[in-house]
Motif scaffolding. Sequence first.
Motif, mmCIF file in Angstrom:
data_model
loop_
_atom_site.group_PDB
_atom_site.id
_atom_site.type_symbol
_atom_site.label_atom_id
_atom_site.label_comp_id
_atom_site.label_asym_id
_atom_site.label_seq_id
_atom_site.Cartn_x
_atom_site.Cartn_y
_atom_site.Cartn_z
ATOM 1 N N HIS A 96 0.866 -1.202 0.000
ATOM 2 C CA HIS A 96 0.000 0.000 0.000
ATOM 3 C C HIS A 96 0.888 1.234 0.000
ATOM 4 O O HIS A 96 1.445 1.615 1.031
ATOM 5 C CB HIS A 96 -0.904 -0.023 1.251
ATOM 6 C CG HIS A 96 -1.851 1.137 1.363
ATOM 7 N ND1 HIS A 96 -3.140 0.999 1.863
ATOM 8 C CD2 HIS A 96 -1.719 2.453 1.070
ATOM 9 C CE1 HIS A 96 -3.748 2.182 1.869
ATOM 10 N NE2 HIS A 96 -2.891 3.088 1.395
ATOM 11 N N HIS A 98 1.328 5.352 -1.995
ATOM 12 C CA HIS A 98 0.953 6.414 -2.941
ATOM 13 C C HIS A 98 2.283 7.073 -3.330
ATOM 14 O O HIS A 98 2.479 8.273 -3.139
ATOM 15 C CB HIS A 98 0.026 7.431 -2.284
ATOM 16 C CG HIS A 98 -1.179 6.840 -1.597
ATOM 17 N ND1 HIS A 98 -2.446 6.911 -2.131
ATOM 18 C CD2 HIS A 98 -1.319 6.173 -0.424
ATOM 19 C CE1 HIS A 98 -3.311 6.326 -1.296
ATOM 20 N NE2 HIS A 98 -2.653 5.869 -0.255
ATOM 21 N N LYS A 165 -0.311 3.304 -6.062
ATOM 22 C CA LYS A 165 -1.644 3.744 -6.480
ATOM 23 C C LYS A 165 -1.554 5.016 -7.306
ATOM 24 O O LYS A 165 -0.715 5.874 -7.043
ATOM 25 C CB LYS A 165 -2.504 4.038 -5.244
ATOM 26 C CG LYS A 165 -2.649 2.848 -4.307
ATOM 27 C CD LYS A 165 -3.416 3.234 -3.044
ATOM 28 C CE LYS A 165 -3.179 2.248 -1.909
ATOM 29 N NZ LYS A 165 -3.637 0.891 -2.150
ATOM 30 N N HIS A 264 -9.673 1.724 1.311
ATOM 31 C CA HIS A 264 -9.229 2.446 2.503
ATOM 32 C C HIS A 264 -10.439 2.484 3.430
ATOM 33 O O HIS A 264 -11.435 3.155 3.119
ATOM 34 C CB HIS A 264 -8.848 3.881 2.162
ATOM 35 C CG HIS A 264 -7.518 4.040 1.485
ATOM 36 N ND1 HIS A 264 -7.210 3.423 0.305
ATOM 37 C CD2 HIS A 264 -6.423 4.760 1.855
ATOM 38 C CE1 HIS A 264 -5.965 3.771 -0.039
ATOM 39 N NE2 HIS A 264 -5.476 4.574 0.882
ATOM 40 N N HIS A 287 -5.900 0.261 6.533
ATOM 41 C CA HIS A 287 -5.971 1.229 7.642
ATOM 42 C C HIS A 287 -6.638 0.589 8.862
ATOM 43 O O HIS A 287 -5.956 0.213 9.773
ATOM 44 C CB HIS A 287 -6.697 2.532 7.265
ATOM 45 C CG HIS A 287 -5.869 3.437 6.409
ATOM 46 N ND1 HIS A 287 -4.775 4.097 6.873
ATOM 47 C CD2 HIS A 287 -5.989 3.786 5.104
ATOM 48 C CE1 HIS A 287 -4.240 4.816 5.902
ATOM 49 N NE2 HIS A 287 -4.952 4.639 4.809
ATOM 50 N N ASP A 338 2.174 2.833 3.437
ATOM 51 C CA ASP A 338 1.255 3.917 3.060
ATOM 52 C C ASP A 338 2.046 5.154 2.629
ATOM 53 O O ASP A 338 1.551 6.274 2.732
ATOM 54 C CB ASP A 338 0.290 4.275 4.198
ATOM 55 C CG ASP A 338 -0.862 5.167 3.744
ATOM 56 O OD1 ASP A 338 -1.173 5.164 2.543
ATOM 57 O OD2 ASP A 338 -1.451 5.870 4.603
HETATM 58 FE FE FE Z 1 -3.463 5.095 1.459
#
Ligand code: FE
Length: 427
Positions: A96, A98, A165, A264, A287, A338
């Motif tokens: 996960h 970004h 992502k 999420h 999360h 994350d």
């Molecule tokens: Fe995220």
Amino acid sequence: MTAATPDPRGPLCIVYNAGELVVGPVDDTADTAPADDARTDGPLEIREDAAFAAINGEVVAVGPTDEITRAYPPDNAATAIDADGNAVVPGFVDPHTHALFAGDRSDEFAAKVRGRSYQEILAEGGGILRTVRAVHDASDDDLLANLRSHLDVMLAHGTTTVEVKSGYGLEAETELRLLETIDRAAAKHPITLVPTFMGAHAVPADTDTEDYVDRVISDQLPAVADQGIAEFCDVFCEADVFDVDQSQRVLKAGAAAGLTPKIHAEEFTRLGGAQLAAELEAASADHLLHATAEDVAALVEAAVVPVLLPGTAFGLGAAYADARAFLEAGASVALATDFNPNCHVRTMEFVQTLAVMKMDLTPAEALLAATRNAALAIDRDDGTGTLREGAPADAAVLAAPSYVHLAYRFDTTAIETVVKNGREVGT
Ligand code: FE
Ligand code: NIG
């Protein structure tokens, strides 16, 4: 020095003299007794004085160093690494991130520690929307360079597979551009990249949420499916972002277009995203800071992997997810960074430290969560995140005698060198 004689079986990789070699989760289903040199440490199977050999990037043998080096002489290997008594573990999987963005939001960090909330910053056009503006202004080459610099750090810290992502485009053209950039990075970088479409990451400024959901479904998703790069579809199911119905519409349309759902869920509020993940049999729900006992049960029942992100809780100063509740219910708990402009952590080592110190995982549980379980969160059930026969030869060689140093050290990295697909990629 004489040149190595190439092994006729294909490019050979051997990593030997591992004081301890973490093979992967204890295999309860094996019909043969564990090897004599194997021991278990919590959920992990560990071999001592061990080695593994790989041919064409795939692990072909794991066992005592003397046996493996006899069958696969290091002198014949294209890659031969003497671990010198140190620990060897599977390469980390970060399921996960970004990691593809532009701009700088360090001033928001400073504001947050003085009391501004993440949601306030987003509502004022900061946060994700600010990164969206920076991405719109960035060239493709700048975006690619940014991503590659982050991947270099991840690789040096032992991560060999990363999910990335989209979601800082929020319209078709830029979302496609982001996915294309992930694809371009994948072609050049040793790390295996797993692309996720996340058009439903935020609602663009001055836009009605329902209208935006319609656009994600009828405009962005068909273009993303045509482009054929994305593997998963993710949505930010959260108060004041996308509610459960809107999230469901996006994920169902994504699934119809061939993209596996991820979500999420329950990050800032308990909205119902975990139940939706269970209903849709998503690959993962991520999360989960506010997940309830019913959410835990539903996710376990539906075999949805809970991806816990302690770096986010650390960065937000929020309470951590209840990892022990998931473990006690029998979930294959995964960890991820994350990594994003709101959560600047790229190393799965620090995430393991947080998981141990703040979520009460044992170092062995944290390592399993950062390897095989993280691979399950991105549907890689091919041995990724293990060093068993048949697995991709992705490994990290430590500058320390035990894998426990991964969580125990929180200053500099414990990783000495990294192997990806049977090749040494260094640090
Ligand atoms: Fe995220
Ligand atoms: O997982 N929650 C939504 N997305 C990210 C934050 C992205 C950002 O702030 O840029 C997350 O925390």
